[in-house]
Write a protein that holds these residues in place. Structure first.
Motif, PDB file in Angstrom:
ATOM      1  N   PRO A 165       0.815  -1.224   0.000  1.00 57.26           N
ATOM      2  CA  PRO A 165       0.000   0.000   0.000  1.00 57.26           C
ATOM      3  C   PRO A 165       0.849   1.275   0.000  1.00 57.26           C
ATOM      4  N   LEU A 166       1.980   1.230   0.667  1.00 55.32           N
ATOM      5  CA  LEU A 166       2.857   2.401   0.689  1.00 55.32           C
ATOM      6  C   LEU A 166       3.369   2.715  -0.713  1.00 55.32           C
ATOM      7  N   MET A 167       3.841   1.691  -1.424  1.00 58.36           N
ATOM      8  CA  MET A 167       4.377   1.912  -2.766  1.00 58.36           C
ATOM      9  C   MET A 167       3.277   2.258  -3.767  1.00 58.36           C
ATOM     10  N   ALA A 168       2.070   1.761  -3.539  1.00 56.93           N
ATOM     11  CA  ALA A 168       0.967   2.103  -4.440  1.00 56.93           C
ATOM     12  C   ALA A 168       0.724   3.609  -4.419  1.00 56.93           C
ATOM     13  N   VAL A 169       0.791   4.196  -3.247  1.00 59.48           N
ATOM     14  CA  VAL A 169       0.578   5.644  -3.118  1.00 59.48           C
ATOM     15  C   VAL A 169       1.842   6.406  -3.498  1.00 59.48           C
ATOM     16  N   TYR A 170       2.969   6.036  -2.907  1.00 61.02           N
ATOM     17  CA  TYR A 170       4.234   6.723  -3.154  1.00 61.02           C
ATOM     18  C   TYR A 170       4.589   6.647  -4.637  1.00 61.02           C
ATOM     19  N   GLY A 171       4.403   5.492  -5.240  1.00 61.87           N
ATOM     20  CA  GLY A 171       4.714   5.306  -6.650  1.00 61.87           C
ATOM     21  C   GLY A 171       3.827   6.114  -7.579  1.00 61.87           C
ATOM     22  N   THR A 172       2.634   6.450  -7.125  1.00 62.60           N
ATOM     23  CA  THR A 172       1.728   7.277  -7.926  1.00 62.60           C
ATOM     24  C   THR A 172       2.117   8.747  -7.858  1.00 62.60           C
ATOM     25  N   TYR A 173       2.385   9.243  -6.648  1.00 61.53           N
ATOM     26  CA  TYR A 173       2.690  10.661  -6.478  1.00 61.53           C
ATOM     27  C   TYR A 173       4.138  11.012  -6.802  1.00 61.53           C
ATOM     28  N   GLU A 174       5.055  10.141  -6.442  1.00 62.26           N
ATOM     29  CA  GLU A 174       6.479  10.420  -6.637  1.00 62.26           C
ATOM     30  C   GLU A 174       7.190   9.149  -7.114  1.00 62.26           C
ATOM     31  N   PRO A 175       6.949   8.728  -8.353  1.00 63.57           N
ATOM     32  CA  PRO A 175       7.491   7.445  -8.813  1.00 63.57           C
ATOM     33  C   PRO A 175       9.018   7.350  -8.731  1.00 63.57           C
ATOM     34  N   GLY A 176       9.721   8.372  -9.150  1.00 62.16           N
ATOM     35  CA  GLY A 176      11.183   8.315  -9.103  1.00 62.16           C
ATOM     36  C   GLY A 176      11.705   8.193  -7.686  1.00 62.16           C
ATOM     37  N   ASN A 177      11.198   9.033  -6.807  1.00 59.95           N
ATOM     38  CA  ASN A 177      11.636   8.973  -5.401  1.00 59.95           C
ATOM     39  C   ASN A 177      11.273   7.638  -4.767  1.00 59.95           C
ATOM     40  N   SER A 178      10.099   7.114  -5.120  1.00 62.09           N
ATOM     41  CA  SER A 178       9.683   5.835  -4.525  1.00 62.09           C
ATOM     42  C   SER A 178      10.619   4.703  -4.963  1.00 62.09           C
ATOM     43  N   ILE A 179      11.070   4.754  -6.218  1.00 60.83           N
ATOM     44  CA  ILE A 179      11.986   3.715  -6.702  1.00 60.83           C
ATOM     45  C   ILE A 179      13.327   3.818  -5.988  1.00 60.83           C
ATOM     46  N   LEU A 180      13.837   5.024  -5.844  1.00 63.86           N
ATOM     47  CA  LEU A 180      15.117   5.194  -5.133  1.00 63.86           C
ATOM     48  C   LEU A 180      14.974   4.788  -3.670  1.00 63.86           C
ATOM     49  N   TRP A 181      13.818   5.084  -3.088  1.00 69.59           N
ATOM     50  CA  TRP A 181      13.598   4.722  -1.691  1.00 69.59           C
ATOM     51  C   TRP A 181      13.544   3.195  -1.530  1.00 69.59           C
ATOM     52  N   ILE A 182      12.772   2.532  -2.369  1.00 69.37           N
ATOM     53  CA  ILE A 182      12.653   1.074  -2.225  1.00 69.37           C
ATOM     54  C   ILE A 182      13.960   0.374  -2.598  1.00 69.37           C
ATOM     55  N   ALA A 183      14.769   1.011  -3.426  1.00 71.42           N
ATOM     56  CA  ALA A 183      16.074   0.437  -3.779  1.00 71.42           C
ATOM     57  C   ALA A 183      16.967   0.324  -2.542  1.00 71.42           C
ATOM     58  N   ASP A 184      16.713   1.154  -1.538  1.00 74.00           N
ATOM     59  CA  ASP A 184      17.492   1.106  -0.295  1.00 74.00           C
ATOM     60  C   ASP A 184      16.963   0.077   0.701  1.00 74.00           C
ATOM     61  N   ARG A 185      15.845  -0.548   0.399  1.00 73.84           N
ATOM     62  CA  ARG A 185      15.301  -1.585   1.281  1.00 73.84           C
ATOM     63  C   ARG A 185      16.043  -2.889   1.017  1.00 73.84           C
ATOM     64  N   GLU A 186      15.833  -3.847   1.864  1.00 70.79           N
ATOM     65  CA  GLU A 186      16.438  -5.179   1.719  1.00 70.79           C
ATOM     66  C   GLU A 186      16.030  -5.786   0.378  1.00 70.79           C
ATOM     67  N   PRO A 187      16.987  -6.300  -0.398  1.00 72.98           N
ATOM     68  CA  PRO A 187      16.633  -6.906  -1.703  1.00 72.98           C
ATOM     69  C   PRO A 187      15.762  -8.157  -1.521  1.00 72.98           C
ATOM     70  N   THR A 188      14.556  -8.081  -2.045  1.00 73.03           N
ATOM     71  CA  THR A 188      13.624  -9.214  -2.010  1.00 73.03           C
ATOM     72  C   THR A 188      12.848  -9.225  -3.322  1.00 73.03           C
ATOM     73  N   ASN A 189      12.195 -10.328  -3.601  1.00 74.40           N
ATOM     74  CA  ASN A 189      11.328 -10.387  -4.778  1.00 74.40           C
ATOM     75  C   ASN A 189      10.201  -9.367  -4.682  1.00 74.40           C
ATOM     76  N   GLU A 190       9.670  -9.183  -3.477  1.00 74.47           N
ATOM     77  CA  GLU A 190       8.585  -8.215  -3.260  1.00 74.47           C
ATOM     78  C   GLU A 190       9.062  -6.810  -3.628  1.00 74.47           C
ATOM     79  N   ARG A 191      10.253  -6.446  -3.193  1.00 72.96           N
ATOM     80  CA  ARG A 191      10.815  -5.123  -3.507  1.00 72.96           C
ATOM     81  C   ARG A 191      10.918  -4.941  -5.019  1.00 72.96           C
ATOM     82  N   THR A 192      11.467  -5.946  -5.696  1.00 71.28           N
ATOM     83  CA  THR A 192      11.640  -5.882  -7.147  1.00 71.28           C
ATOM     84  C   THR A 192      10.301  -5.770  -7.851  1.00 71.28           C
TER      85      THR A 192
END
Length: 182
Positions: A27-54
């Motif tokens: 749900p966080l990425m659904a909202v963040y990715g809609t309003y700020e897609p670039g920032n959301s991608i850079l933010w999730i890139a800093d999370r633990e690498p998982t299939n869910e993240r990808t």
């Protein structure tokens, strides 16, 4: 009320180590990715690498590209600008290559695919070539020669075309009307 996505991301970072916190990413990425897609991608890139993240990052990219030509241009610029980010390079550039193929930008797709991790290049480049061959085999052959594409990739693409030829729909014309007997 518009959600403060940066605040929500900061809150997630505080609870990230808690069991079950990964369920909050969607749900966080659904909202963040809609309003700020670039920032959301850079933010999730800093999370633990998982299939869910990808998968979430890919979903953001697809949604960004699908929101029209202007947004697709923004997504393209972002991905190319951030291609050194491991998540972008390893997992998201192929989304951009798919966009290029869908828009018959085959040369750009082929060039981009050659920058992804080596284990993805053969299959991905072959897939681009299969689509490209349906439009302009001569240009494709010139590209293969110019870029000195390996025979292994060329053989794979040609075998794919042979096994699954692209069927083109031909319009049928109605037979001419019968002449009335006089």
């Amino acid at each position: 009320a518009k959600v403060n996505v940066a605040q929500a991301a900061t809150w997630y970072e505080e609870v990230e180590s808690e069991p079950g916190s990964v369920a909050l990413l969607h749900p966080l990425m659904a909202v963040y990715g809609t309003y700020e897609p670039g920032n959301s991608i850079l933010w999730i890139a800093d999370r633990e690498p998982t299939n869910e993240r990808t998968n979430l990052a890919r979903s953001v990219v697809r949604g960004w590209i699908d929101r029209g030509p202007e947004k697709a241009d923004e997504a393209e610029a972002f991905l190319l600008e951030n291609r050194e980010n491991s998540l972008v390079r390893n997992d998201l550039l192929l989304n951009l290559a798919n966009y290029y193929v869908a828009n018959k930008r085959y040369r750009e797709a082929a060039d981009l695919v050659q920058t992804v991790p080596s284990d993805l290049i053969n299959r991905s480049l072959s897939a681009v070539f299969v689509q490209w061959s349906s439009l302009d085999v001569e240009e494709l052959d010139a590209y293969i020669e110019e870029k000195q594409i390996s025979q292994e990739i060329v053989d794979h693409y040609r075998a794919s075309v042979k096994a699954n030829p692209i069927k083109t729909k031909r319009s049928r014309t109605a037979p001419p009307p019968k002449k009335k007997a006089q």
